[in-house]
Design a protein around this motif. Structure first.
Motif, PDB file in Angstrom:
ATOM      1  N   GLN A 172      19.330  27.069  19.379  1.00  0.00           N
ATOM      2  CA  GLN A 172      19.435  25.721  19.942  1.00  0.00           C
ATOM      3  C   GLN A 172      18.117  24.970  20.036  1.00  0.00           C
ATOM      4  N   TRP A 173      16.996  25.628  19.726  1.00  0.00           N
ATOM      5  CA  TRP A 173      15.700  24.999  19.946  1.00  0.00           C
ATOM      6  C   TRP A 173      14.865  24.981  18.674  1.00  0.00           C
ATOM      7  N   ALA A 174      14.188  23.850  18.444  1.00  0.00           N
ATOM      8  CA  ALA A 174      13.267  23.727  17.319  1.00  0.00           C
ATOM      9  C   ALA A 174      12.018  22.993  17.766  1.00  0.00           C
ATOM     10  N   ILE A 175      10.891  23.319  17.120  1.00  0.00           N
ATOM     11  CA  ILE A 175       9.637  22.622  17.385  1.00  0.00           C
ATOM     12  C   ILE A 175       9.064  22.128  16.065  1.00  0.00           C
ATOM     13  N   GLY A 176       8.199  21.133  16.137  1.00  0.00           N
ATOM     14  CA  GLY A 176       7.604  20.642  14.899  1.00  0.00           C
ATOM     15  C   GLY A 176       6.563  19.575  15.161  1.00  0.00           C
ATOM     16  N   ALA A 177       6.024  19.055  14.065  1.00  0.00           N
ATOM     17  CA  ALA A 177       5.004  18.015  14.141  1.00  0.00           C
ATOM     18  C   ALA A 177       5.153  17.081  12.954  1.00  0.00           C
ATOM     19  N   GLU A 178       4.674  15.838  13.138  1.00  0.00           N
ATOM     20  CA  GLU A 178       4.771  14.829  12.077  1.00  0.00           C
ATOM     21  C   GLU A 178       3.475  14.022  11.995  1.00  0.00           C
ATOM     22  N   TYR A 179       3.274  13.438  10.832  1.00  0.00           N
ATOM     23  CA  TYR A 179       2.126  12.570  10.591  1.00  0.00           C
ATOM     24  C   TYR A 179       2.602  11.382   9.768  1.00  0.00           C
ATOM     25  N   ARG A 180       2.093  10.183  10.108  1.00  0.00           N
ATOM     26  CA  ARG A 180       2.459   8.983   9.355  1.00  0.00           C
ATOM     27  C   ARG A 180       1.223   8.124   9.141  1.00  0.00           C
ATOM     28  N   GLN A 181       0.859   7.947   7.889  1.00  0.00           N
ATOM     29  CA  GLN A 181      -0.261   7.090   7.523  1.00  0.00           C
ATOM     30  C   GLN A 181       0.159   5.629   7.636  1.00  0.00           C
ATOM     31  N   LYS A 182      -0.774   4.754   8.014  1.00  0.00           N
ATOM     32  CA  LYS A 182      -0.449   3.349   8.261  1.00  0.00           C
ATOM     33  C   LYS A 182      -1.405   2.437   7.505  1.00  0.00           C
ATOM     34  N   PRO A 183      -0.949   1.249   7.088  1.00  0.00           N
ATOM     35  CA  PRO A 183      -1.861   0.247   6.523  1.00  0.00           C
ATOM     36  C   PRO A 183      -2.650  -0.434   7.634  1.00  0.00           C
ATOM     37  N   ASP A 184      -3.641  -1.253   7.258  1.00  0.00           N
ATOM     38  CA  ASP A 184      -4.468  -1.952   8.237  1.00  0.00           C
ATOM     39  C   ASP A 184      -4.735  -3.356   7.709  1.00  0.00           C
ATOM     40  N   ASN A 185      -3.774  -4.260   7.939  1.00  0.00           N
ATOM     41  CA  ASN A 185      -3.792  -5.583   7.313  1.00  0.00           C
ATOM     42  C   ASN A 185      -4.344  -6.701   8.185  1.00  0.00           C
ATOM     43  N   LEU A 186      -4.362  -6.513   9.504  1.00  0.00           N
ATOM     44  CA  LEU A 186      -4.701  -7.593  10.430  1.00  0.00           C
ATOM     45  C   LEU A 186      -6.101  -7.429  10.992  1.00  0.00           C
ATOM     46  N   LYS A 190       0.840  -1.186   0.000  1.00  0.00           N
ATOM     47  CA  LYS A 190       0.000   0.000   0.000  1.00  0.00           C
ATOM     48  C   LYS A 190       0.879   1.241   0.000  1.00  0.00           C
ATOM     49  N   ALA A 191       0.413   2.282  -0.675  1.00  0.00           N
ATOM     50  CA  ALA A 191       1.111   3.570  -0.687  1.00  0.00           C
ATOM     51  C   ALA A 191       0.589   4.410   0.473  1.00  0.00           C
ATOM     52  N   GLU A 192       1.484   4.812   1.373  1.00  0.00           N
ATOM     53  CA  GLU A 192       1.103   5.572   2.556  1.00  0.00           C
ATOM     54  C   GLU A 192       1.896   6.877   2.620  1.00  0.00           C
ATOM     55  N   TRP A 193       1.211   7.968   2.993  1.00  0.00           N
ATOM     56  CA  TRP A 193       1.842   9.291   3.071  1.00  0.00           C
ATOM     57  C   TRP A 193       2.393   9.562   4.470  1.00  0.00           C
ATOM     58  N   GLU A 194       3.508  10.291   4.503  1.00  0.00           N
ATOM     59  CA  GLU A 194       4.102  10.742   5.749  1.00  0.00           C
ATOM     60  C   GLU A 194       4.555  12.189   5.558  1.00  0.00           C
ATOM     61  N   GLY A 195       4.546  12.965   6.621  1.00  0.00           N
ATOM     62  CA  GLY A 195       4.945  14.360   6.486  1.00  0.00           C
ATOM     63  C   GLY A 195       5.523  14.929   7.761  1.00  0.00           C
ATOM     64  N   SER A 196       6.365  15.959   7.605  1.00  0.00           N
ATOM     65  CA  SER A 196       6.983  16.657   8.736  1.00  0.00           C
ATOM     66  C   SER A 196       6.998  18.153   8.456  1.00  0.00           C
ATOM     67  N   LEU A 197       6.838  18.938   9.510  1.00  0.00           N
ATOM     68  CA  LEU A 197       6.968  20.391   9.431  1.00  0.00           C
ATOM     69  C   LEU A 197       7.655  20.853  10.701  1.00  0.00           C
ATOM     70  N   ALA A 198       8.688  21.670  10.564  1.00  0.00           N
ATOM     71  CA  ALA A 198       9.454  22.098  11.736  1.00  0.00           C
ATOM     72  C   ALA A 198       9.832  23.569  11.620  1.00  0.00           C
ATOM     73  N   TYR A 199      10.058  24.207  12.777  1.00  0.00           N
ATOM     74  CA  TYR A 199      10.358  25.639  12.852  1.00  0.00           C
ATOM     75  C   TYR A 199      11.408  25.891  13.930  1.00  0.00           C
ATOM     76  N   LEU A 200      12.375  26.757  13.616  1.00  0.00           N
ATOM     77  CA  LEU A 200      13.436  27.114  14.559  1.00  0.00           C
ATOM     78  C   LEU A 200      12.972  28.230  15.480  1.00  0.00           C
ATOM     79  N   LEU A 201      13.048  27.994  16.778  1.00  0.00           N
ATOM     80  CA  LEU A 201      12.739  29.016  17.763  1.00  0.00           C
ATOM     81  C   LEU A 201      13.944  29.878  18.094  1.00  0.00           C
ATOM     82  N   SER A 202      15.129  29.274  18.148  1.00  0.00           N
ATOM     83  CA  SER A 202      16.364  29.978  18.465  1.00  0.00           C
ATOM     84  C   SER A 202      17.517  29.172  17.911  1.00  0.00           C
TER      85      SER A 202
END
Length: 304
Positions: free
Chosen positions: A240-254, A226-238
């Motif tokens: 030494q510090w960064a924040i961000g978020a991610e998403y990962r699509q998953k199959p459902d076989n079982l 199966k083709a599954e999408w994943e993504g990331s977005l991140a931003y520098l605060l300073s």
């Protein structure tokens, strides 16, 4: 004018996601640094970050197009990492290494230990029953440069494969998995906007893996890639510090184990040039008989 804008962006404390997860270019305002000199340096100032949970360079959940390690096009670099994910009913310990060859090829290895804790007893497997998985990865950069191509919208693009081998073949067959080993194939694109201190990444993964392979590959519901999408977005605060978020699509076989998509929100800190620490809140949804598997992700990476 273009050269001036490029130099100005590089002289800012700008987030550069390279060498595994994120790095920082924090050159002094009076530095004569240019794109060419930075490209030829064998280390970036305050480099650090996280390795992706399967060992490849990227965010915590998904690989990026960058090649891991500190090496430039004339050098070899390497990273080592340890990650712990503590959930209400499970625990994952994950350690590995990678080598980056001449900013073109990445070779990685990760070893995962997934502890079912009391759920194992409820399933008749025994309290603290664990699944182990070895993951060997190879990534190839095809074109683009996520750091230096600031005059173009073209992202850095890489392709990769992760070969996964689980150590609980009998249990996996009992729950309906078709195999204890399999390959994930992916193509990933990463674009860094230095002036805005933003990274955006998109990955398309072709997979049969159940819970990234911890519950085997394929199942009674499906044994097709199966083709599954994943993504990331991140931003520098300073610097030494960064924040961000991610998403990962998953199959459902079982049929026995409904599978949900994964999410995280993270903060990363680079206290020194060679070390980075990352904390994240992760939502892994349902895992076997337990819903709402949300908890703390922590990771340390050392770069050489």
């Amino acid at each position: 004018m273009q050269a001036h804008r490029k130099r100005h962006s590089l002289l800012r404390a700008s987030l550069v996601f390279a060498g595994g997860a994120w790095s920082v270019l924090a050159a002094a305002a009076d530095s004569p640094a240019t794109v060419d000199t930075l490209a030829m340096s064998n280390r970036l100032l305050l480099t650090g970050g996280v390795s992706q949970v399967e060992g490849s360079a990227g965010g915590g959940l998904t690989p990026w197009a960058v090649v891991g390690g500190y090496g430039t096009r004339d050098e070899i670099g390497a990273n080592a990492f340890y990650t712990h994910i503590n959930l209400p009913d499970y625990r994952l310990d994950d350690a590995g290494v990678l080598v980056g060859l001449y900013d073109r090829v990445e070779i990685s290895f990760a070893k995962q230990h997934f502890d079912t804790e009391q759920v194992g007893a409820a399933l008749g497997l025994g309290n603290g029953f664990a699944f182990g998985q070895n993951i060997f990865g190879v990534k190839l950069r095809l074109f683009g440069d996520a750091v230096l191509d600031q005059d173009s919208w073209l992202p850095q693009v890489s392709v990769g494969v992760q070969h996964k081998k689980n150590d609980q073949d009998a249990v996996l067959k009992f729950i309906g998995a078709r195999s204890d080993e399999g390959n994930d194939y992916y193509v990933t694109a990463t674009k860094i906007f230095l002036g805005e201190s933003i990274l955006a990444n998109a990955t398309l993964r072709f997979t049969k893996a159940n819970q990234i392979g911890i519950l085997g590959f394929g199942g009674d519901k499906s044994d097709a890639y199966k083709a599954e999408w994943e993504g990331s977005l991140a931003y520098l605060l300073s610097r030494q510090w960064a924040i961000g978020a991610e998403y990962r699509q998953k199959p459902d076989n079982l049929g026995i184990a409904r599978e949900n998509d994964w999410y995280d929100a993270f903060v990363a800190w680079a206290p020194t040039k060679n070390v980075s620490l990352t904390l994240a809140w992760v939502d892994l949804g349902n895992i076997v008989i337990k819903n709402n598997q949300r908890g703390l992700y922590s990771s340390i990476q050392i770069g050489f």
